[in-house]
Write an enzyme that holds these catalytic residues in place. Structure first.
Site, PDB file in Angstrom:
ATOM      1  N   LYS A 156      61.925  29.833  15.222  1.00 55.10           N
ATOM      2  CA  LYS A 156      62.139  28.531  15.834  1.00 55.10           C
ATOM      3  C   LYS A 156      61.268  28.436  17.088  1.00 55.10           C
ATOM      4  CE  LYS A 156      65.399  26.867  13.124  1.00 55.10           C
ATOM      5  NZ  LYS A 156      65.267  25.589  12.387  1.00 55.10           N
ATOM      6  N   LYS A 252      66.306  20.175   1.418  1.00 56.01           N
ATOM      7  CA  LYS A 252      67.644  20.608   1.813  1.00 56.01           C
ATOM      8  C   LYS A 252      68.630  19.658   1.148  1.00 56.01           C
ATOM      9  CE  LYS A 252      66.365  22.478   6.363  1.00 56.01           C
ATOM     10  NZ  LYS A 252      66.461  22.248   7.829  1.00 56.01           N
TER      11      LYS A 252
END
Length: 328
Positions: A156, A252
Site C-alpha cells: 500500500k 472485486k
C-alpha cells in the site's frame, strides 16, 4: 417454491491494523445473507465499499427493503431480480452469492461448476498485503510475510516516499514478487517516472494510481509496468471506458455486486485484451469463496482478506506457502 431470507452484520477483528492511504482499520463489519428454500441454505458475505459511502448498516437495510419482493420467487428468478433491484455493491454481492450457493446445494453441484469452470479450482498464489507505514515497519512486515511463505507481496502506497517504502520491502523480502497499490494517490505525480523508478526494484504492476473519475490523467502515459484499474472499475459496463487508459482491471465481487456480474466483468476484460486481477476487501473465507472461482483465470490474485483477520470461519480457506487453497 418460496424463499426465506435473513441478513445480519458480523464483526471480525483484524490481526493488528490494516492501513492504507485513506486510514486504518482494526476490525471489519461484514454483511451475511442466508437464503433457504426449505431444504437447503445458501450463504453469502459482503463487505461495504466504504469509499462509495456504503456501511454494513445501510447494506443490511438495502437487503431488508427488497425481501418482500424476493421471498415469493424461486432461486433463479430471485437472482435475476437482484441484479435490477439493488445497485452494484456489497448488499447485492451478499445476496447474489447466497443465491448461487443455494442453487449449487439444491442441484448437488459445486458453485464452480454452475459458474462454467471446466475443472475443480486449483490452489492459487495470492498476494499478501503490506499495510502502509514507515519504511522500516513495512520492511519488517515484509520479512515476516516472506517467512510465512508469501512470495507475492502487495504494498500500500501513498504518493509520498513510495520509492523508499518499496526499497525497504525489497530489502526485507528480496525474493518476493512485488505489486503496488497507489490507492488513487498519484494524480499529482509523473506516473511514468514513478513507474520507471519502481520497475528498477522489481515491481511488476501498479494498481489505481489516479483518482477514480480522473482516469484520463493516464492518457499518453507510457508506463513500463502494467496499470490496473480498481476503484475506477465496478461492472462490465466500465471496461470499454477504461480500456484506453489501463492495461487491466481488478475484479472485486463487492464492487461488482456479486458473482453474476464478476463473471461478466471477466468476460468483458478478456474480450478487450485486458489483464485481470481478482481481489477482495477485508473478509472471511465465506466472502472470498465465489471470488476464488473467478480468480482461476486471473493474472494476479489478491485474496488475502481472511489471512489479514485475527481469526477466520471454521473450515475456511487454507493459506500456506504463499498459496490460497480450498483443500482442507
Amino acid at each position: 417454491m418460496s424463499l426465506r431470507i435473513s441478513a445480519a452484520i458480523e464483526r471480525w477483528p483484524v490481526a493488528g491494523q490494516f492501513i492504507i492511504a485513506r486510514g486504518a482499520k482494526t476490525y471489519v463489519d461484514v454483511l451475511v445473507v442466508a437464503v433457504s428454500d426449505g431444504s437447503h441454505v445458501g450463504l453469502g458475505e459482503g463487505t461495504a465499499i466504504y469509499y462509495r459511502g456504503e456501511t454494513a448498516e445501510n447494506c443490511l437495510a438495502q437487503v431488508e427493503t427488497i425481501l418482500p419482493v424476493l421471498e415469493p420467487l424461486d432461486t433463479d428468478e430471485a437472482r435475476k431480480q437482484v441484479q435490477f433491484l439493488l445497485p452494484a455493491g456489497a448488499a447485492r454481492n451478499a445476496l447474489d452469492c447466497a443465491l448461487w450457493d443455494l442453487a449449487a446445494k439444491a442441484a448437488g453441484q459445486p458453485v464452480w461448476r454452475l459458474a462454467g469452470l471446466l475443472a475443480q479450482p486449483r490452489p492459487l498464489t495470492t498476494a499478501f498485503t503490506i499495510s502502509l507505514g514507515d519504511a522500516a515497519v513495512m520492511e519488517a512486515d515484509a520479512a515476516k510475510a516472506a517467512a510465512q511463505g508469501f512470495s507475492l507481496l502487495k504494498l500500500k502506497l501513498t504518493g509520498e516516499g513510495d520509492y523508499a517504502r518499496v526499497a525497504a520491502v525489497k530489502s526485507g523480502a528480496p525474493e518476493a514478487r512485488l505489486i503496488v497499490d497507489a490507492n488513487e494517490s498519484w494524480g499529482h505525480l509523473d506516473i511514468a517516472a514513478e513507474a520507471a523508478s519502481l520497475a528498477t526494484l522489481g515491481v511488476e504492476m501498479i494498481e489505481q494510481p489516479v483518482p477514480a473519475g480522473q482516469d484520463s490523467l493516464l492518457a499518453g502515459v507510457r508506463s513500463p509496468l502494467p496499470v490496473v484499474a480498481d476503484e475506477s472499475c465496478h461492472s462490465a459496463a466500465d471496461v470499454a471506458r477504461l480500456a484506453p487508459y489501463y492495461d487491466g482491471i481488478n475484479i472485486k465481487l463487492d464492487k461488482a455486486g456479486g458473482l453474476t456480474e464478476a463473471l461478466k466483468l471477466a468476460e468483458a476484460a478478456e474480450a478487450a485484451g485486458m489483464k485481470i486481477m481478482v481481489g477482495c476487501m477485508l473478509s472471511t473465507s465465506l466472502g472470498i469463496a465465489p471470488a476464488f472461482c473467478v480468480a482461476q483465470g486471473a493474472d494476479w490474485v489478491d485474496l488475502d482478506g481472511p489471512a489479514l483477520l485475527a481469526e477466520d470461519r471454521p473450515d475456511g480457506f487454507v493459506f500456506a506457502d504463499g498459496m490460497v487453497s480450498a483443500d482442507k
